[in-house]
Design a protein around this motif. Structure first.
Motif, PDB file in Angstrom:
ATOM      1  N   SER A   1       4.348 -90.357   8.353  1.00 10.71           N
ATOM      2  CA  SER A   1       4.986 -89.499   9.340  1.00 10.71           C
ATOM      3  C   SER A   1       3.957 -88.535   9.919  1.00 10.71           C
ATOM      4  CB  SER A   1       6.115 -88.715   8.679  1.00 10.71           C
ATOM      5  OG  SER A   1       5.617 -88.013   7.574  1.00 10.71           O
TER       6      SER A   1
ATOM      7  N   ASP B   1      -2.656 -87.903  10.866  1.00  8.74           N
ATOM      8  CA  ASP B   1      -3.996 -87.967  10.301  1.00  8.74           C
ATOM      9  C   ASP B   1      -4.055 -88.866   9.072  1.00  8.74           C
ATOM     10  OD1 ASP B   1      -4.831 -85.799  12.132  1.00  8.74           O
ATOM     11  OD2 ASP B   1      -3.369 -84.708  10.948  1.00  8.74           O
TER      12      ASP B   1
ATOM     13  N   PHE C   1      -2.531 -80.207   9.152  1.00 10.17           N
ATOM     14  CA  PHE C   1      -2.107 -81.614   9.199  1.00 10.17           C
ATOM     15  C   PHE C   1      -0.593 -81.785   9.322  1.00 10.17           C
ATOM     16  CE2 PHE C   1      -5.704 -81.407   6.035  1.00 10.17           C
ATOM     17  CZ  PHE C   1      -6.695 -81.715   6.954  1.00 10.17           C
TER      18      PHE C   1
ATOM     19  N   ALA D   1       6.034 -81.846   8.252  1.00  9.54           N
ATOM     20  CA  ALA D   1       5.743 -83.193   8.742  1.00  9.54           C
ATOM     21  C   ALA D   1       6.030 -84.265   7.702  1.00  9.54           C
ATOM     22  CB  ALA D   1       4.286 -83.283   9.182  1.00  9.54           C
ATOM     23  N   ALA D   2       6.525 -83.863   6.522  1.00 11.12           N
ATOM     24  CA  ALA D   2       6.826 -84.863   5.501  1.00 11.12           C
ATOM     25  C   ALA D   2       7.928 -85.788   5.999  1.00 11.12           C
ATOM     26  CB  ALA D   2       7.263 -84.164   4.217  1.00 11.12           C
ATOM     27  N   ALA D   3       7.937 -87.021   5.485  1.00  9.59           N
ATOM     28  CA  ALA D   3       8.935 -87.998   5.916  1.00  9.59           C
ATOM     29  C   ALA D   3      10.332 -87.421   5.713  1.00  9.59           C
ATOM     30  CB  ALA D   3       8.780 -89.285   5.114  1.00  9.59           C
TER      31      ALA D   3
ATOM     32  N   ASN E   1      10.013 -86.454   8.813  1.00  2.00           N
ATOM     33  CA  ASN E   1       9.468 -85.597   9.867  1.00  2.00           C
ATOM     34  C   ASN E   1      10.427 -85.414  11.043  1.00  2.00           C
ATOM     35  OD1 ASN E   1       7.799 -84.081  11.455  1.00  2.00           O
ATOM     36  ND2 ASN E   1       6.177 -85.606  11.618  1.00  2.00           N
TER      37      ASN E   1
ATOM     38  N   LYS F   1       3.347 -81.554  14.025  1.00  8.14           N
ATOM     39  CA  LYS F   1       1.946 -81.956  14.081  1.00  8.14           C
ATOM     40  C   LYS F   1       1.057 -80.761  13.787  1.00  8.14           C
ATOM     41  CE  LYS F   1       1.524 -85.908  17.090  1.00  8.14           C
ATOM     42  NZ  LYS F   1       2.877 -86.421  17.168  1.00  8.14           N
TER      43      LYS F   1
ATOM     44  N   ASP G   1      -0.942 -85.257   4.900  1.00  4.81           N
ATOM     45  CA  ASP G   1       0.236 -85.948   4.387  1.00  4.81           C
ATOM     46  C   ASP G   1       0.446 -85.680   2.895  1.00  4.81           C
ATOM     47  OD1 ASP G   1       2.402 -87.426   4.947  1.00  4.81           O
ATOM     48  OD2 ASP G   1       1.395 -89.344   5.184  1.00  4.81           O
TER      49      ASP G   1
END
Ligand code: SF4
Ligand code: SF4
Lengths: 247, 411
Positions: free
Chosen positions: A186, A189, B213, B218-220, B222, B227, B351
Motif C-alpha cells: 500500500s 516506496d 514513507f 499508509a498501512a494496508a 491505506n 503518501k 511500509d
C-alpha cells in the motif's frame, strides 16, 4: 542390454556432477534457510555464546552453498547456449516443432501414457522448459540472496575489498523494486523486506518444483519403461530400436 | 504519479550503498572548518529573528551543567562524523540555532514526533535546542488559531522566503482529492497546504515514518491513500528522518549540520542522512553474540529473556533495519527498545507497519499472499502450494496406476 533396445546418452559426466552438487546444495540451502528465517530448533548446549555459534554456522553453510550454486549456475548458463553435447536453448525457442512437441509430452502426461506421439530418446521440449524454469527460479534466488547479503555490508567494506559489495549492488539492486512489485504494497516506496519475502516464497516454489520433478522422472521410468531414472546416475537411458527408427 | 514511480525505481537502480566515509582527508576538513567558521561568523551578525533566548541561559535554567553541554557537543560532533577539532564549532553552532527559521507543519499523524521532543521529564540538550530554535510556526504548539494562525504562517513564509527549513510531520492523504485532511479556517487540504509552504522553503525535512514513507496511515488497506512527502513534492531538497518517533538527536543533527555548514548532510538512496541511517541496528546491538550463538528468547519472560538473549524469534527486525538507535539510543543514551527487552519493529523502514512490525519472524508473519486476498503466513502459503502439488501428484499417480498404459517391456 535387452535385445531390441538401444542405449542413448543423455547427460555427460559434467552435467551429472552439476545435478548432484545442486541436489546436495539444495538440501543444505533449505535446511539452513529455514533456520535463518525462523530458528526452528533451540540451542541447548550449556556453553557461553561465543562457543556455540549456531546461527552463525547456519548462515555460513547457507552462504557457502549459495556460492556453489553461483558457480554451477554459471556453468549451466554457459552449457545452455554453448554445450557441444546438446544446447537446451534450442528446445525452448517457440518454433512450431517445439510447441508441438511440448504439447505432445503434456498430453502424454495427462492421458496417463495412452498417447505418446513424440521421440522420447532425447531431451524433449517439455522437459527443457521445465528445466529452464528451475534455473530461472534459481537465478532469482541467487540475485535476491546476494542483495540480502550485501545489505548487511552497509559500510561498503568486505574482507576481500570494496569492489565486492559495489559489484553486488550493481548486480542485485534491481531486485528491490522488482520484489516490491511482486509482493505488492500500500506504500509506494520499495523496501528490502520485499526482497526477503520473495526470497522465502520462491524457496517454496522451488520445493514444489523438486517434488514434481522427482515424481515425473519416476513416473516416466515406470510407464515408459525406458529407464529414465538412470539418466541422472549413469548418464544414459534405453529406447526401443524400432521406435527410434520410426520417429 | 507514473513519473514518480519511474523516478523512484530509477533512484533505486542507481542506489549507492549506505557507505559512510568517516575520514575524508585532512584537506577536506581544513576547508570545511574554514567554511563553517565563516558561516558562523555571518550568522552571528544576524539578529535572532523572533526569539532572543540564549542557549546557554536556557540550558542552565533546565539544570544542565556546562560540562554536560560540552559532553553533548563532542558526542554530536562524533555523530555527525566530524573530527574532534570541530567540537567548539558545534557548541557554537548550537548557540546560533535560533538564527535559522523553522516552520513546522503537521499533517496526517499523531503528533508523536512533536511529543517526543517536548514530553520528557528531564529535557536533554537536544530537546532544549529544539525548544529554542526559531520555530516560526508550529500548529500544535502555538497559541494562535484559525485566521490568526493562518496569518502567522503567511507572514513567516513571506519574511523568510527561501531561507526557512520546513519540517513536516505526518503523511499526506492523497485520496478523494485530499479531502481526508483539511485544516485552517479556509479548509485547505493537506496537499495544498504542503505545496504552499514547501514552495519557498530552503529545504524540507520530513520527520517521522509518516512524513517519510507514509507510516501507519499508509498501512494496508491505506484508506486515505497516504503518501510520504518525497512522493508528493517534486523539485525540492528533501531530507528524511524516519522512525516512529524520529530520534530528537537526529533532528538536531540535521539542523545543526545545516547551521554549521549551510548544507544538508549526505543522504542515502531513501534520502536519509547517512550519519544516522548508515548503520544497521543489528550490527551494533548488544545482544548480537546471542544471535550468532542461536540463543533466543522463545517467549516473554522465559529464561532467555532473563538472560538478555537475542530477540530475533520474538520478531526483532534489527537485522533489516537501518537506524542509529543501537548507538545513540534515546533520551541522551539512556536506553533503547532492545535494551529494555523487546525487539526492534523496523519503524524507520518503508511500509514498516505491514512488513516489519508484526513482532514475529518474517517467515511466521501475516503478510499478504501475492494474490492480494487472504492474509497468509509465508510458510503456510508455501505449505499450501506444496499440498496442492502433492494432491495433484497423488491423483495423477493413482490414476496412472489404475488406468495408465505401461509400455511393453519386451520388444
Ligand atoms: S536483538 Fe535484534 S538487533 Fe539485537 S542481535 Fe538480536 S536480532 Fe539483532
Ligand atoms: S529499535 Fe527499531 S523500532 Fe525501535 S526505534 Fe529503533 S528502528 Fe524503530
Amino acid at each position: 542390454m535387452k535385445k531390441g533396445y538401444k542405449k542413448v546418452e543423455r547427460m555427460t559426466p559434467a552435467m551429472r556432477i552439476i545435478h548432484w552438487v545442486n541436489f546436495f546444495s539444495m538440501i543444505v540451502a533449505i535446511a539452513t534457510g529455514l533456520y535463518i528465517a525462523a530458528p526452528y530448533y533451540q540451542t541447548l548446549i550449556a556453553e557461553p555464546a561465543v562457543d556455540k555459534y549456531v546461527m552463525a554456522w547456519n548462515r555460513w553453510g547457507h552462504f557457502i552453498v549459495a556460492i556453489i550454486f553461483d558457480v554451477t549456475s554459471i556453468v549451466v548458463a554457459y552449457l545452455y547456449f554453448f554445450s557441444r553435447f546438446e544446447k537446451p536453448y534450442k528446445k525452448v525457442l517457440p518454433t512450431g516443432k517445439n510447441i508441438k512437441e511440448f504439447f505432445a509430452v503434456l498430453v502424454n502426461l495427462i492421458t496417463l501414457n495412452r498417447s505418446k506421439k513424440f521421440d522420447s530418446s532425447h531431451s524433449d521440449s517439455f522437459n527443457t522448459v521445465y528445466f529452464t524454469i528451475f534455473h530461472l527460479l534459481l537465478a532469482f534466488m541467487l540475485f535476491t540472496g546476494l542483495q540480502l547479503y550485501v545489505e548487511g555490508l552497509e559500510s561498503g567494506l568486505s574482507s576481500i575489498g570494496t569492489w565486492w559489495p559495489s559489484m553486488l549492488h550493481i548486480a542485485t539492486d534491481w531486485t528491490i523494486p522488482f520484489s516490491h512489485f511482486l509482493v505488492g504494497s500500500s506504500v509506494q516506496d520499495a523496501t528490502i523486506m520485499d526482497v526477503r519475502i520473495v526470497h522465502h516464497r520462491i524457496m517454496w516454489v522451488i520445493i514444489v518444483w523438486v517434488v514434481f520433478h522427482i515424481y515425473y522422472q519416476v513416473w516416466r521410468t515406470i510407464f515408459w519403461q525406458e529407464g529414465d531414472i538412470a539418466i541422472a546416475f549413469g548418464g544414459s537411458k534405453f529406447v526401443k530400436e524400432d521406435k527410434k527408427a520410426e520417429s | 504519479m507514473a513519473d514518480d514511480k519511474i523516478e523512484s525505481v530509477k533512484s533505486l537502480f542507481t542506489a549507492k550503498s549506505a557507505k559512510v566515509e568517516t575520514n575524508k582527508g585532512e584537506k577536506y576538513y581544513e576547508n570545511l572548518y574554514a567554511q563553517c567558521r565563516e558561516r558562523l561568523d555571518n550568522l552571528k551578525k544576524i539578529v535572532p529573528v523572533s526569539n532572543n533566548i540564549k542557549i546557554k541561559e536556557a540550558i542552565e535554567e533546565e539544570g544542565v551543567s556546562r560540562r554536560d553541554f560540552l559532553k553533548w557537543a563532542s558526542a554530536t560532533t562524533a555523530m555527525l562524523m566530524l573530527p574532534a577539532s570541530f567540537t567548539p564549532l558545534v557548541a557554537e553552532a548550537a548557540t546560533l540555532m535560533n538564527r535559522v527559521p523553522v516552520v513546522w507543519i503537521e499533517l496526517q499523524d499523531c503528533a508523536g514526533n512533536s511529543e517526543a521532543l517536548l514530553r520528557s521529564d528531564g529535557p536533554t540538550v537536544d530537546e532544549i535546542i529544539l525548544d529554542i530554535i526559531s520555530l516560526e510556526f508550529h500548529e500544535t504548539l502555538m497559541a494562535a488559531a484559525g485566521h490568526q494562525a493562518e496569518k502567522q504562517l503567511e507572514d513567516a513564509v513571506e519574511t523568510f522566503k527561501g531561507k526557512y527549513l520546513l519540517f513536516v510531520e505526518g503523511s499526506v492523504p492523497m485520496g478523494l482529492n485530499g479531502q481526508y485532511g483539511t485544516l485552517g479556517a479556509k479548509g485547505e487540504t493537506f496537499i495544498d497546504h504542503l505545496h504552499r509552504v514547501a514552495k519557498d522553503a530552503a529545504a524540507i525535512v520530513a520527520v517521522g515514518s509518516c512524513a517519510t514513507f507514509g507510516g501507519i496511515p499508509a498501512a494496508a488497506p491505506n484508506p486515505t491513500d497516504a503518501k510520504g512527502v518525497m512522493d508528493v513534492v517534486n523539485g525540492k531538497t528533501i531530507v528524511n528522518i524516519p522512525a516512529c518517533p524520529a530520534n530528537p538527536s537526529n533532528m538536531v543533527g540535521v539542523i545543526l549540520h545545516y547551521v554549521l555548514t549551510g548544507q544538508l548532510p549526505e543522504l542515502d538512496s531513501l534520502l536519509r542522512p547517512k550519519f544516522a541511517f548508515g548503520y544497521r541496528i543489528h550490527d551494533n546491538c548488544e545482544r548480537r553474540a546471542h544471535f550468532d550463538a542461536g540463543e533466543y528468547v522463545e517467549e516473554w519472560g522465559d529464561e532467555g529473556a532473563k538472560n538478555n538473549f537475542c530477540l530475533y524469534k520474538m520478531g526483532c527486525k534489527g537485522p533489516m533495519t537501518f537506524n542509529n538507535c543501537s548507538i545513540v539510543r534515546y533520551n541522551e543514551g539512556v536506553n533503547w527498545p532492545v535494551g529494555v527487552g523487546r525487539g526492534c519493529i523496523g519503524c524507520s523502514e518503508p511500509d514498516f507497519w505491514d512488513k516489519y512490525a508484526y513482532e514475529r519472524p518474517m517467515a511466521n508473519a501475516n503478510i499478504k499472499a501475492p494474490t492480494g486476498g487472504v492474509e497468509k503466513t509465508v510458510d503456510q502459503f508455501g505449505l499450501g502450494l506444496l499440498t496442492a502439488a502433492g494432491i495433484g501428484i497423488g491423483i495423477h499417480a493413482a490414476a496412472s496406476a489404475v488406468a495408465g498404459k505401461k509400455d511393453k517391456g519386451e520388444a
